[in-house]
Design an enzyme around this catalytic site. Structure first.
Site, PDB file in Angstrom:
ATOM      1  CB  SER A   1      -0.904   0.012   1.235  1.00 35.28           C
ATOM      2  OG  SER A   1      -1.455   1.299   1.363  1.00 35.28           O
TER       3      SER A   1
ATOM      4  CG  HIS B   1      -3.763  -1.401  -1.912  1.00 35.86           C
ATOM      5  ND1 HIS B   1      -4.896  -2.077  -2.320  1.00 35.86           N
ATOM      6  CD2 HIS B   1      -4.151  -0.612  -0.889  1.00 35.86           C
ATOM      7  CE1 HIS B   1      -5.914  -1.725  -1.561  1.00 35.86           C
ATOM      8  NE2 HIS B   1      -5.498  -0.826  -0.687  1.00 35.86           N
TER       9      HIS B   1
ATOM     10  CG  ASP C   1      -5.102   2.599   0.464  1.00 33.98           C
ATOM     11  OD1 ASP C   1      -6.056   1.825   0.277  1.00 33.98           O
ATOM     12  OD2 ASP C   1      -4.029   2.242   0.996  1.00 33.98           O
TER      13      ASP C   1
ATOM     14  CG  MET D   1      -8.097   7.362   1.891  1.00 30.91           C
ATOM     15  SD  MET D   1      -7.301   7.360   3.497  1.00 30.91           S
ATOM     16  CE  MET D   1      -6.583   5.721   3.515  1.00 30.91           C
TER      17      MET D   1
ATOM     18  CG  HIS E   1      -9.250   0.426  -1.113  1.00 32.85           C
ATOM     19  ND1 HIS E   1      -8.684   0.264   0.131  1.00 32.85           N
ATOM     20  CD2 HIS E   1     -10.603   0.409  -0.917  1.00 32.85           C
ATOM     21  CE1 HIS E   1      -9.637   0.154   1.037  1.00 32.85           C
ATOM     22  NE2 HIS E   1     -10.800   0.252   0.433  1.00 32.85           N
TER      23      HIS E   1
ATOM     24  CG  MET F   1     -11.267   3.577   1.426  1.00 28.85           C
ATOM     25  SD  MET F   1      -9.750   3.517   2.385  1.00 28.85           S
ATOM     26  CE  MET F   1      -8.551   3.532   1.061  1.00 28.85           C
TER      27      MET F   1
ATOM     28  CG  MET G   1     -11.969  -2.209   4.529  1.00 32.13           C
ATOM     29  SD  MET G   1     -10.446  -1.914   3.618  1.00 32.13           S
ATOM     30  CE  MET G   1      -9.451  -1.050   4.842  1.00 32.13           C
TER      31      MET G   1
ATOM     32  CG  PHE H   1      -5.845   7.203   9.630  1.00 32.65           C
ATOM     33  CD1 PHE H   1      -5.261   8.406   9.238  1.00 32.65           C
ATOM     34  CD2 PHE H   1      -7.153   7.220  10.100  1.00 32.65           C
ATOM     35  CE1 PHE H   1      -5.968   9.592   9.323  1.00 32.65           C
ATOM     36  CE2 PHE H   1      -7.868   8.402  10.190  1.00 32.65           C
ATOM     37  CZ  PHE H   1      -7.275   9.604   9.797  1.00 32.65           C
ATOM     38  N   GLY H   2      -3.101   4.194   7.708  1.00 39.23           N
ATOM     39  CA  GLY H   2      -2.209   3.049   7.770  1.00 39.23           C
ATOM     40  C   GLY H   2      -1.751   2.852   9.210  1.00 39.23           C
ATOM     41  N   GLY H   3      -1.057   1.752   9.444  1.00 38.45           N
ATOM     42  CA  GLY H   3      -0.427   1.518  10.746  1.00 38.45           C
ATOM     43  C   GLY H   3      -1.374   1.175  11.874  1.00 38.45           C
TER      44      GLY H   3
ATOM     45  CG  ASP I   1      -6.461  -2.531   2.659  1.00 39.45           C
ATOM     46  OD1 ASP I   1      -5.372  -2.328   3.232  1.00 39.45           O
ATOM     47  OD2 ASP I   1      -7.028  -1.699   1.933  1.00 39.45           O
ATOM     48  N   GLY I   2      -5.256  -4.070   5.855  1.00 38.61           N
ATOM     49  CA  GLY I   2      -5.162  -3.384   7.151  1.00 38.61           C
ATOM     50  C   GLY I   2      -4.486  -4.223   8.215  1.00 38.61           C
ATOM     51  N   GLY I   3      -3.363  -3.722   8.717  1.00 41.73           N
ATOM     52  CA  GLY I   3      -2.679  -4.387   9.828  1.00 41.73           C
ATOM     53  C   GLY I   3      -2.071  -5.733   9.478  1.00 41.73           C
TER      54      GLY I   3
ATOM     55  N   GLY J   1       1.009  -2.134   4.109  1.00 40.11           N
ATOM     56  CA  GLY J   1       1.681  -0.841   4.005  1.00 40.11           C
ATOM     57  C   GLY J   1       2.889  -0.785   4.903  1.00 40.11           C
TER      58      GLY J   1
HETATM   59  C1  DX5 Z   1      -6.514   1.768   5.158  1.00 41.96           C
HETATM   60  C2  DX5 Z   1      -5.927   1.460   3.795  1.00 41.96           C
HETATM   61  C3  DX5 Z   1      -4.863   0.412   3.819  1.00 41.96           C
HETATM   62  C4  DX5 Z   1      -3.656   0.799   4.635  1.00 41.96           C
HETATM   63  C5  DX5 Z   1      -2.902  -0.436   5.029  1.00 41.96           C
HETATM   64  O1  DX5 Z   1      -7.601   2.603   5.016  1.00 41.96           O
HETATM   65  O2  DX5 Z   1      -6.941   1.007   2.930  1.00 41.96           O
HETATM   66  O3  DX5 Z   1      -4.476   0.032   2.508  1.00 41.96           O
HETATM   67  O4  DX5 Z   1      -2.804   1.664   3.979  1.00 41.96           O
HETATM   68  O5  DX5 Z   1      -1.789  -0.042   5.787  1.00 41.96           O
HETATM   69  P1  DX5 Z   1      -1.192  -0.937   6.936  1.00 41.96           P
HETATM   70  O6  DX5 Z   1      -0.673  -2.190   6.281  1.00 41.96           O
HETATM   71  O7  DX5 Z   1      -0.118  -0.093   7.512  1.00 41.96           O
HETATM   72  O8  DX5 Z   1      -2.302  -1.249   7.896  1.00 41.96           O
HETATM   73 ZN    ZN Z   2      -6.548  -0.003   0.891  1.00 41.01          ZN
END
Ligand code: DX5
Ligand code: ZN
Length: 221
Positions: free
Chosen positions: A9, A34, A36, A38, A67, A69, A138, A144-146, A178-180, A200
């Site tokens: 990501s 990927h 994102d 937003m 993706h 959002m 999701m 947000f990432g992380g 997707d996520g964590g 990510g």
């Molecule tokens: C969250 C995004 C993800 C995010 C994943 O809204 O859609 O793609 O960047 O990041 P990590 O892997 O850090 O959770």
């Molecule tokens: Zn995503």
């Protein structure tokens, strides 16, 4: 058994070095990029849009997994296809005519995907699973990432994975998460039936990005 595909990501990349970051994960063996999108409405964060995807398309040698959002996917999804998205995944919570949109994305030349938030019942996507190329779970609340992986995701994936198998679609429709995602949570979701992992922080946080990418690609379902 399907090979696990890995989609880094870009949200976790250095935004001032996107060109180099893209090359770095391509060299490290990534399968897709990927992206994102937003809009600051559907999710609180604001990232990039149509011209960014068009610019990425010019330099990328991998499929762009976009993706979106956004709160108005019906209005904007096809603009992302025109900009060069190979795959467009929109949220079931946001689309007004979700089924029509999957058909429109396909007719425009991209692969449609449907995403669902952690709090959305899996039943909401079941009517669409024969018409999409990908179902995206999701495993964090988007924006947000992380963030930390939500552990109920695996059980949710299993239900859709079983529904796909019952329809004979498990080799055709991908299950993306997707996520964590890291080596541990990746193993959990792959065991539940996922075959595309977005990551990510886990990938861009590593000095040698080929290590996390290979780790995730080698997970077995
Ligand atoms: C969250 C995004 C993800 C995010 C994943 O809204 O859609 O793609 O960047 O990041 P990590 O892997 O850090 O959770
Ligand atoms: Zn995503």
């Amino acid at each position: 058994m399907t090979k696990v595909l890995v989609a880094p990501s870009l949200l976790a990349a250095d935004p001032l070095q996107f060109g180099d970051e893209i090359k770095s994960v391509e060299k490290a063996g990534a399968d897709w990029h990927h992206v994102d999108v937003m809009d600051g409405h559907f999710v609180p964060n604001l990232t990039y849009g149509i011209p960014f995807v068009a610019a990425l398309k010019k330099v990328s040698s991998l499929p762009l997994d976009v993706h979106i959002m956004v709160s108005n996917p019906d209005a904007v999804a096809l603009d992302y296809v025109k900009a060069g998205a190979d795959r467009v995944t929109f949220h079931v919570e946001a689309a007004i005519h979700a089924h029509r949109l999957t058909q429109a994305i396909r007719a425009a030349g991209a692969k449609p995907g449907i995403a669902l938030n952690p709090g959305t019942p899996v039943e909401d996507v079941l009517p669409l699973i024969e018409d999409v190329d990908c179902i995206m779970f999701m495993s964090v609340n988007p924006g947000f990432g992380g963030q930390q992986y939500i552990r109920q995701t695996a059980t949710r994936i299993k239900r859709v994975s079983e529904a796909l198998r019952a329809l004979g679609l498990d080799q055709k429709v991908l299950i993306e998460v997707d996520g964590g995602i890291n080596a541990k949570t990746g193993a959990e979701v792959v065991a539940a039936g996922a075959n595309v992992l977005v990551a990510g922080t886990f990938i861009f946080g590593a000095s040698d990005r080929s290590v996390p990418i290979r780790q995730l690609q080698n997970l077995k379902n």
